[in-house]
Design a protein around this motif. Sequence first.
Motif, PDB file in Angstrom:
ATOM      1  N   ASP A 209     -59.837  19.041 -27.097  1.00 35.17           N
ATOM      2  CA  ASP A 209     -60.272  18.061 -28.088  1.00 35.17           C
ATOM      3  C   ASP A 209     -60.037  18.582 -29.512  1.00 35.17           C
ATOM      4  OD1 ASP A 209     -61.511  15.539 -28.779  1.00 35.17           O
ATOM      5  OD2 ASP A 209     -63.249  16.722 -29.430  1.00 35.17           O
ATOM      6  N   GLU A 210     -60.363  19.839 -29.757  1.00 36.44           N
ATOM      7  CA  GLU A 210     -60.151  20.412 -31.092  1.00 36.44           C
ATOM      8  C   GLU A 210     -58.671  20.412 -31.458  1.00 36.44           C
ATOM      9  OE1 GLU A 210     -63.754  23.618 -31.656  1.00 36.44           O
ATOM     10  OE2 GLU A 210     -62.107  24.152 -30.302  1.00 36.44           O
ATOM     11  N   LEU A 211     -57.838  20.801 -30.515  1.00 35.65           N
ATOM     12  CA  LEU A 211     -56.400  20.825 -30.778  1.00 35.65           C
ATOM     13  C   LEU A 211     -55.863  19.418 -31.029  1.00 35.65           C
ATOM     14  CD1 LEU A 211     -55.305  23.513 -28.195  1.00 35.65           C
ATOM     15  CD2 LEU A 211     -55.184  23.718 -30.689  1.00 35.65           C
ATOM     16  N   LEU A 212     -56.339  18.449 -30.268  1.00 31.71           N
ATOM     17  CA  LEU A 212     -55.900  17.069 -30.487  1.00 31.71           C
ATOM     18  C   LEU A 212     -56.355  16.545 -31.843  1.00 31.71           C
ATOM     19  CD1 LEU A 212     -56.425  15.529 -26.943  1.00 31.71           C
ATOM     20  CD2 LEU A 212     -54.253  15.795 -28.152  1.00 31.71           C
ATOM     21  N   ARG A 213     -57.597  16.852 -32.210  1.00 34.85           N
ATOM     22  CA  ARG A 213     -58.113  16.402 -33.510  1.00 34.85           C
ATOM     23  C   ARG A 213     -57.391  17.053 -34.672  1.00 34.85           C
ATOM     24  NH1 ARG A 213     -64.161  17.071 -32.214  1.00 34.85           N
ATOM     25  NH2 ARG A 213     -63.538  19.066 -32.994  1.00 34.85           N
ATOM     26  N   ALA A 214     -56.901  18.271 -34.482  1.00 40.33           N
ATOM     27  CA  ALA A 214     -56.172  18.958 -35.560  1.00 40.33           C
ATOM     28  C   ALA A 214     -54.879  18.216 -35.868  1.00 40.33           C
ATOM     29  CB  ALA A 214     -55.877  20.404 -35.167  1.00 40.33           C
ATOM     30  N   GLU A 215     -54.340  17.506 -34.887  1.00 41.54           N
ATOM     31  CA  GLU A 215     -53.134  16.682 -35.054  1.00 41.54           C
ATOM     32  C   GLU A 215     -51.993  17.431 -35.727  1.00 41.54           C
ATOM     33  OE1 GLU A 215     -54.884  13.397 -37.258  1.00 41.54           O
ATOM     34  OE2 GLU A 215     -54.737  12.182 -35.433  1.00 41.54           O
ATOM     35  N   GLY A 216     -51.938  18.717 -35.549  1.00 41.07           N
ATOM     36  CA  GLY A 216     -50.861  19.486 -36.152  1.00 41.07           C
ATOM     37  C   GLY A 216     -51.041  19.744 -37.630  1.00 41.07           C
ATOM     38  N   GLU A 217     -52.186  19.372 -38.192  1.00 40.74           N
ATOM     39  CA  GLU A 217     -52.427  19.643 -39.607  1.00 40.74           C
ATOM     40  C   GLU A 217     -52.740  21.127 -39.741  1.00 40.74           C
ATOM     41  OE1 GLU A 217     -54.900  16.969 -41.839  1.00 40.74           O
ATOM     42  OE2 GLU A 217     -54.456  15.362 -40.400  1.00 40.74           O
ATOM     43  N   ALA A 218     -51.856  21.838 -40.423  1.00 46.61           N
ATOM     44  CA  ALA A 218     -51.930  23.294 -40.508  1.00 46.61           C
ATOM     45  C   ALA A 218     -53.273  23.777 -41.029  1.00 46.61           C
ATOM     46  CB  ALA A 218     -50.781  23.823 -41.370  1.00 46.61           C
ATOM     47  N   GLN A 219     -53.813  23.120 -42.039  1.00 45.05           N
ATOM     48  CA  GLN A 219     -55.073  23.570 -42.621  1.00 45.05           C
ATOM     49  C   GLN A 219     -56.230  23.372 -41.646  1.00 45.05           C
ATOM     50  OE1 GLN A 219     -55.667  25.230 -45.556  1.00 45.05           O
ATOM     51  NE2 GLN A 219     -53.449  25.422 -45.547  1.00 45.05           N
ATOM     52  N   LYS A 220     -56.244  22.254 -40.928  1.00 49.19           N
ATOM     53  CA  LYS A 220     -57.297  22.032 -39.930  1.00 49.19           C
ATOM     54  C   LYS A 220     -57.208  23.071 -38.823  1.00 49.19           C
ATOM     55  CE  LYS A 220     -58.007  17.028 -40.215  1.00 49.19           C
ATOM     56  NZ  LYS A 220     -57.899  15.782 -39.438  1.00 49.19           N
ATOM     57  N   LEU A 221     -55.996  23.289 -38.354  1.00 44.24           N
ATOM     58  CA  LEU A 221     -55.784  24.255 -37.286  1.00 44.24           C
ATOM     59  C   LEU A 221     -56.180  25.655 -37.739  1.00 44.24           C
ATOM     60  CD1 LEU A 221     -54.812  24.769 -34.435  1.00 44.24           C
ATOM     61  CD2 LEU A 221     -52.468  24.888 -35.318  1.00 44.24           C
ATOM     62  N   ALA A 222     -55.781  26.035 -38.936  1.00 44.15           N
ATOM     63  CA  ALA A 222     -56.142  27.356 -39.470  1.00 44.15           C
ATOM     64  C   ALA A 222     -57.663  27.483 -39.588  1.00 44.15           C
ATOM     65  CB  ALA A 222     -55.475  27.594 -40.818  1.00 44.15           C
ATOM     66  N   GLY A 223     -58.325  26.410 -40.005  1.00 49.45           N
ATOM     67  CA  GLY A 223     -59.783  26.437 -40.117  1.00 49.45           C
ATOM     68  C   GLY A 223     -60.458  26.646 -38.768  1.00 49.45           C
ATOM     69  N   LEU A 224     -59.949  25.961 -37.749  1.00 51.04           N
ATOM     70  CA  LEU A 224     -60.500  26.133 -36.403  1.00 51.04           C
ATOM     71  C   LEU A 224     -60.301  27.561 -35.905  1.00 51.04           C
ATOM     72  CD1 LEU A 224     -59.271  22.809 -34.774  1.00 51.04           C
ATOM     73  CD2 LEU A 224     -61.649  23.454 -35.207  1.00 51.04           C
ATOM     74  N   ILE A 225     -59.110  28.090 -36.128  1.00 50.59           N
ATOM     75  CA  ILE A 225     -58.814  29.461 -35.701  1.00 50.59           C
ATOM     76  C   ILE A 225     -59.697  30.446 -36.443  1.00 50.59           C
ATOM     77  CG2 ILE A 225     -57.036  31.270 -35.726  1.00 50.59           C
ATOM     78  CD1 ILE A 225     -55.005  28.865 -35.377  1.00 50.59           C
ATOM     79  N   GLN A 226     -59.856  30.235 -37.731  1.00 50.94           N
ATOM     80  CA  GLN A 226     -60.702  31.112 -38.549  1.00 50.94           C
ATOM     81  C   GLN A 226     -62.128  31.142 -38.001  1.00 50.94           C
ATOM     82  OE1 GLN A 226     -61.092  29.817 -42.597  1.00 50.94           O
ATOM     83  NE2 GLN A 226     -62.070  31.715 -43.258  1.00 50.94           N
ATOM     84  N   GLN A 227     -62.670  29.995 -37.691  1.00 51.12           N
ATOM     85  CA  GLN A 227     -64.042  29.918 -37.177  1.00 51.12           C
ATOM     86  C   GLN A 227     -64.170  30.510 -35.784  1.00 51.12           C
ATOM     87  OE1 GLN A 227     -64.954  25.771 -37.319  1.00 51.12           O
ATOM     88  NE2 GLN A 227     -65.403  25.779 -39.506  1.00 51.12           N
ATOM     89  N   ARG A 228     -63.313  30.070 -34.878  1.00 50.06           N
ATOM     90  CA  ARG A 228     -63.448  30.452 -33.469  1.00 50.06           C
ATOM     91  C   ARG A 228     -63.132  31.927 -33.227  1.00 50.06           C
ATOM     92  NH1 ARG A 228     -65.833  27.177 -31.564  1.00 50.06           N
ATOM     93  NH2 ARG A 228     -64.498  25.518 -30.899  1.00 50.06           N
ATOM     94  N   TYR A 229     -62.170  32.474 -33.992  1.00 52.65           N
ATOM     95  CA  TYR A 229     -61.754  33.852 -33.762  1.00 52.65           C
ATOM     96  C   TYR A 229     -62.287  34.835 -34.811  1.00 52.65           C
ATOM     97  CZ  TYR A 229     -58.682  32.212 -30.089  1.00 52.65           C
ATOM     98  OH  TYR A 229     -58.202  31.659 -28.932  1.00 52.65           O
ATOM     99  N   ALA A 230     -63.080  34.331 -35.750  1.00 52.00           N
ATOM    100  CA  ALA A 230     -63.698  35.172 -36.795  1.00 52.00           C
ATOM    101  C   ALA A 230     -62.656  36.039 -37.507  1.00 52.00           C
ATOM    102  CB  ALA A 230     -64.811  36.033 -36.206  1.00 52.00           C
TER     103      ALA A 230
END
Length: 95
Positions: free
Chosen positions: A56-77
Amino acid sequence: MDNSAEQDKATASKPAPDEVSHRGSGLHLPSTEELKGKWKEHLGAAKIVWGKLTDDELLRAEGEAQKLAGLIQQRYAVSREEAERQVKQFLDTHK
């Protein structure tokens, strides 16, 4: 030089509105439109690389680099710069 010429010069040096870059990091990420067009093709590979992110997170990111980077930053600290580096590397690999 008149004011309009100065404004034109200043505007010409600004990045395009859909161009994503992180100031100070020296990274340039592809535009949102470039990513959205191919994102569904790359979901499987993204799931392998970032297994802690949900479908769901990956689908919501829709390939938007900033959204994806934000998710990675949070999930992987990791730092924002590291997350953006990972996204850029992924996108460069999966063009």
